[in-house]
Write a protein that holds these residues in place. Structure first.
Motif, PDB file in Angstrom:
ATOM      1  N   ILE A 185      31.105   9.764  19.961  1.00  6.44           N
ATOM      2  CA  ILE A 185      30.009   8.797  19.936  1.00  6.44           C
ATOM      3  C   ILE A 185      30.416   7.577  20.745  1.00  6.44           C
ATOM      4  O   ILE A 185      31.518   7.038  20.579  1.00  6.44           O
ATOM      5  CB  ILE A 185      29.672   8.375  18.486  1.00  6.44           C
ATOM      6  CG1 ILE A 185      29.159   9.568  17.683  1.00  6.44           C
ATOM      7  CG2 ILE A 185      28.648   7.241  18.471  1.00  6.44           C
ATOM      8  CD1 ILE A 185      28.922   9.255  16.221  1.00  6.44           C
ATOM      9  N   TRP A 186      29.547   7.145  21.635  1.00 12.23           N
ATOM     10  CA  TRP A 186      29.791   5.921  22.389  1.00 12.23           C
ATOM     11  C   TRP A 186      28.460   5.292  22.779  1.00 12.23           C
ATOM     12  O   TRP A 186      27.397   5.847  22.555  1.00 12.23           O
ATOM     13  CB  TRP A 186      30.663   6.179  23.613  1.00 12.23           C
ATOM     14  CG  TRP A 186      30.020   6.923  24.750  1.00 12.23           C
ATOM     15  CD1 TRP A 186      29.441   6.390  25.868  1.00 12.23           C
ATOM     16  CD2 TRP A 186      29.896   8.351  24.892  1.00 12.23           C
ATOM     17  NE1 TRP A 186      28.977   7.384  26.702  1.00 12.23           N
ATOM     18  CE2 TRP A 186      29.241   8.587  26.128  1.00 12.23           C
ATOM     19  CE3 TRP A 186      30.267   9.438  24.112  1.00 12.23           C
ATOM     20  CZ2 TRP A 186      28.956   9.877  26.578  1.00 12.23           C
ATOM     21  CZ3 TRP A 186      29.986  10.709  24.557  1.00 12.23           C
ATOM     22  CH2 TRP A 186      29.340  10.925  25.776  1.00 12.23           C
ATOM     23  N   THR A 187      28.544   4.105  23.360  1.00 13.04           N
ATOM     24  CA  THR A 187      27.359   3.342  23.738  1.00 13.04           C
ATOM     25  C   THR A 187      27.483   2.907  25.184  1.00 13.04           C
ATOM     26  O   THR A 187      28.579   2.569  25.646  1.00 13.04           O
ATOM     27  CB  THR A 187      27.209   2.099  22.833  1.00 13.04           C
ATOM     28  OG1 THR A 187      27.057   2.528  21.478  1.00 13.04           O
ATOM     29  CG2 THR A 187      25.995   1.264  23.227  1.00 13.04           C
ATOM     30  N   VAL A 188      26.372   2.914  25.890  1.00 15.52           N
ATOM     31  CA  VAL A 188      26.311   2.374  27.250  1.00 15.52           C
ATOM     32  C   VAL A 188      25.337   1.197  27.244  1.00 15.52           C
ATOM     33  O   VAL A 188      24.219   1.298  26.740  1.00 15.52           O
ATOM     34  CB  VAL A 188      25.849   3.436  28.263  1.00 15.52           C
ATOM     35  CG1 VAL A 188      25.532   2.788  29.618  1.00 15.52           C
ATOM     36  CG2 VAL A 188      26.918   4.504  28.439  1.00 15.52           C
ATOM     37  N   VAL A 189      25.775   0.087  27.793  1.00 10.42           N
ATOM     38  CA  VAL A 189      24.932  -1.097  27.937  1.00 10.42           C
ATOM     39  C   VAL A 189      24.624  -1.293  29.416  1.00 10.42           C
ATOM     40  O   VAL A 189      25.528  -1.294  30.256  1.00 10.42           O
ATOM     41  CB  VAL A 189      25.625  -2.356  27.379  1.00 10.42           C
ATOM     42  CG1 VAL A 189      24.740  -3.593  27.590  1.00 10.42           C
ATOM     43  CG2 VAL A 189      25.933  -2.176  25.901  1.00 10.42           C
ATOM     44  N   LEU A 190      23.354  -1.430  29.721  1.00 15.96           N
ATOM     45  CA  LEU A 190      22.915  -1.738  31.081  1.00 15.96           C
ATOM     46  C   LEU A 190      22.382  -3.165  31.104  1.00 15.96           C
ATOM     47  O   LEU A 190      21.601  -3.551  30.234  1.00 15.96           O
ATOM     48  CB  LEU A 190      21.799  -0.792  31.526  1.00 15.96           C
ATOM     49  CG  LEU A 190      22.125   0.701  31.596  1.00 15.96           C
ATOM     50  CD1 LEU A 190      20.872   1.483  31.979  1.00 15.96           C
ATOM     51  CD2 LEU A 190      23.254   0.979  32.576  1.00 15.96           C
ATOM     52  N   GLU A 191      22.803  -3.940  32.076  1.00 19.34           N
ATOM     53  CA  GLU A 191      22.277  -5.298  32.255  1.00 19.34           C
ATOM     54  C   GLU A 191      21.931  -5.505  33.721  1.00 19.34           C
ATOM     55  O   GLU A 191      22.759  -5.273  34.605  1.00 19.34           O
ATOM     56  CB  GLU A 191      23.265  -6.353  31.785  1.00 19.34           C
ATOM     57  CG  GLU A 191      22.705  -7.759  31.907  1.00 19.34           C
ATOM     58  CD  GLU A 191      23.528  -8.814  31.182  1.00 19.34           C
ATOM     59  OE1 GLU A 191      23.291 -10.013  31.419  1.00 19.34           O
ATOM     60  OE2 GLU A 191      24.409  -8.438  30.373  1.00 19.34           O
ATOM     61  N   SER A 192      20.713  -5.927  33.966  1.00 19.99           N
ATOM     62  CA  SER A 192      20.260  -6.187  35.330  1.00 19.99           C
ATOM     63  C   SER A 192      19.717  -7.608  35.415  1.00 19.99           C
ATOM     64  O   SER A 192      19.407  -8.243  34.400  1.00 19.99           O
ATOM     65  CB  SER A 192      19.168  -5.192  35.732  1.00 19.99           C
ATOM     66  OG  SER A 192      18.020  -5.350  34.899  1.00 19.99           O
ATOM     67  N   TYR A 193      19.586  -8.092  36.642  1.00 24.73           N
ATOM     68  CA  TYR A 193      19.028  -9.424  36.844  1.00 24.73           C
ATOM     69  C   TYR A 193      18.395  -9.519  38.219  1.00 24.73           C
ATOM     70  O   TYR A 193      18.661  -8.703  39.117  1.00 24.73           O
ATOM     71  CB  TYR A 193      20.120 -10.502  36.708  1.00 24.73           C
ATOM     72  CG  TYR A 193      21.162 -10.442  37.807  1.00 24.73           C
ATOM     73  CD1 TYR A 193      20.961 -11.046  39.047  1.00 24.73           C
ATOM     74  CD2 TYR A 193      22.362  -9.740  37.621  1.00 24.73           C
ATOM     75  CE1 TYR A 193      21.905 -10.965  40.055  1.00 24.73           C
ATOM     76  CE2 TYR A 193      23.306  -9.649  38.614  1.00 24.73           C
ATOM     77  CZ  TYR A 193      23.072 -10.277  39.841  1.00 24.73           C
ATOM     78  OH  TYR A 193      24.009 -10.181  40.839  1.00 24.73           O
ATOM     79  N   VAL A 194      17.561 -10.528  38.374  1.00 23.25           N
ATOM     80  CA  VAL A 194      17.048 -10.936  39.677  1.00 23.25           C
ATOM     81  C   VAL A 194      17.106 -12.451  39.708  1.00 23.25           C
ATOM     82  O   VAL A 194      16.875 -13.115  38.691  1.00 23.25           O
ATOM     83  CB  VAL A 194      15.604 -10.418  39.911  1.00 23.25           C
ATOM     84  CG1 VAL A 194      14.637 -10.999  38.896  1.00 23.25           C
ATOM     85  CG2 VAL A 194      15.153 -10.699  41.340  1.00 23.25           C
TER      86      VAL A 194
END
Length: 228
Positions: free
Chosen positions: A155-164
């Motif tokens: 079990i694991w988690t992926v975090v996505l963070e984007s910006y403009v």
């Protein structure tokens, strides 16, 4: 937030985050996340703007990570370079609420007023924009999504963070992206440290002493910000 349509895929001003695997992810992970990237991490990026998408794999359950990410009123739990964060009396965490952030000295910023643009508890999505303060990140908007994975008993988690964000006058798109990417990446790395510590032994504060170390890194790697 504009969703990515088939027409937008052909739009030269649309970000291309759905086409490039972020550093740290496998192709398989990214294939699973492409619909989310298309929906939440796509922006119109014309001249004078830049955008990026970063990812962090975390060895902790989704619920543990989301409990930290969702706290709009406590960004200092995992975000470096924040001296303090205050909210209005009677604060209720809902879309449209604001926070006032004081930034650690040494960065091209002093204060930042930020508004919660998006909070989806079921889909684990949050986003904010900078609407005021003393800084150079004009028209900065960011979205963070949290995703749980379970394969082969792991079990694991992926975090996505984007910006403009707007490119400040006198700076290049490359320099602006380097600065913003470095800050976001350090934040995500600390998020991983904090939540993995919580998942391991419940010690949410065990990683706090690393702030000074990471702060020295950004001062060395982003020397050009003195001129922003």
């Amino acid at each position: 937030m504009e969703k990515l349509s088939s027409a937008a895929e052909q739009d030269p001003e649309s970000s291309q985050h759905h086409l490039i695997v972020p550093s740290g992810l496998t192709q398989s992970e990214f294939d699973d996340l492409k619909p989310v990237v298309a929906e939440f991490h796509t922006y119109r990026v014309g001249p004078g703007h830049c955008s990026s998408l970063l990812a962090q794999r975390i060895h902790a359950p989704l619920e543990t990570v989301w409990k930290v990410v969702r706290r709009f009123d406590k960004p200092q739990t995992y975000k470096h370079f924040i001296r303090s964060c205050t909210v209005k009396e009677g604060f209720v965490m809902s879309v449209g609420c604001t926070r006032d952030v004081n930034v650690i000295s040494g960065l091209p910023a002093a204060t930042s007023t930020e508004m919660l643009d998006l909070l989806d508890e079921e889909r684990h999505v949050t986003g904010f924009s900078i609407i005021g303060g003393e800084h150079r990140l004009r028209n900065y908007r960011s979205v963070t999504t949290v995703h749980g994975f379970e394969r082969d008993g792991r079990i694991w988690t992926v975090v996505l963070e984007s910006y403009v964000v707007d490119v400040p006058e006198g700076n290049s798109e490359e320099d602006t992206r380097l600065f913003a990417d470095t800050v976001v990446r350090l934040n995500l790395q600390k998020l991983a440290s904090v939540t993995e510590a919580v998942a391991r032994d419940g010690d949410a504060n065990s990683q706090g002493k690393k702030i000074a170390f990471f702060y020295s890194i950004i001062q060395q790697s982003l020397y050009y910000t003195d001129h922003m």
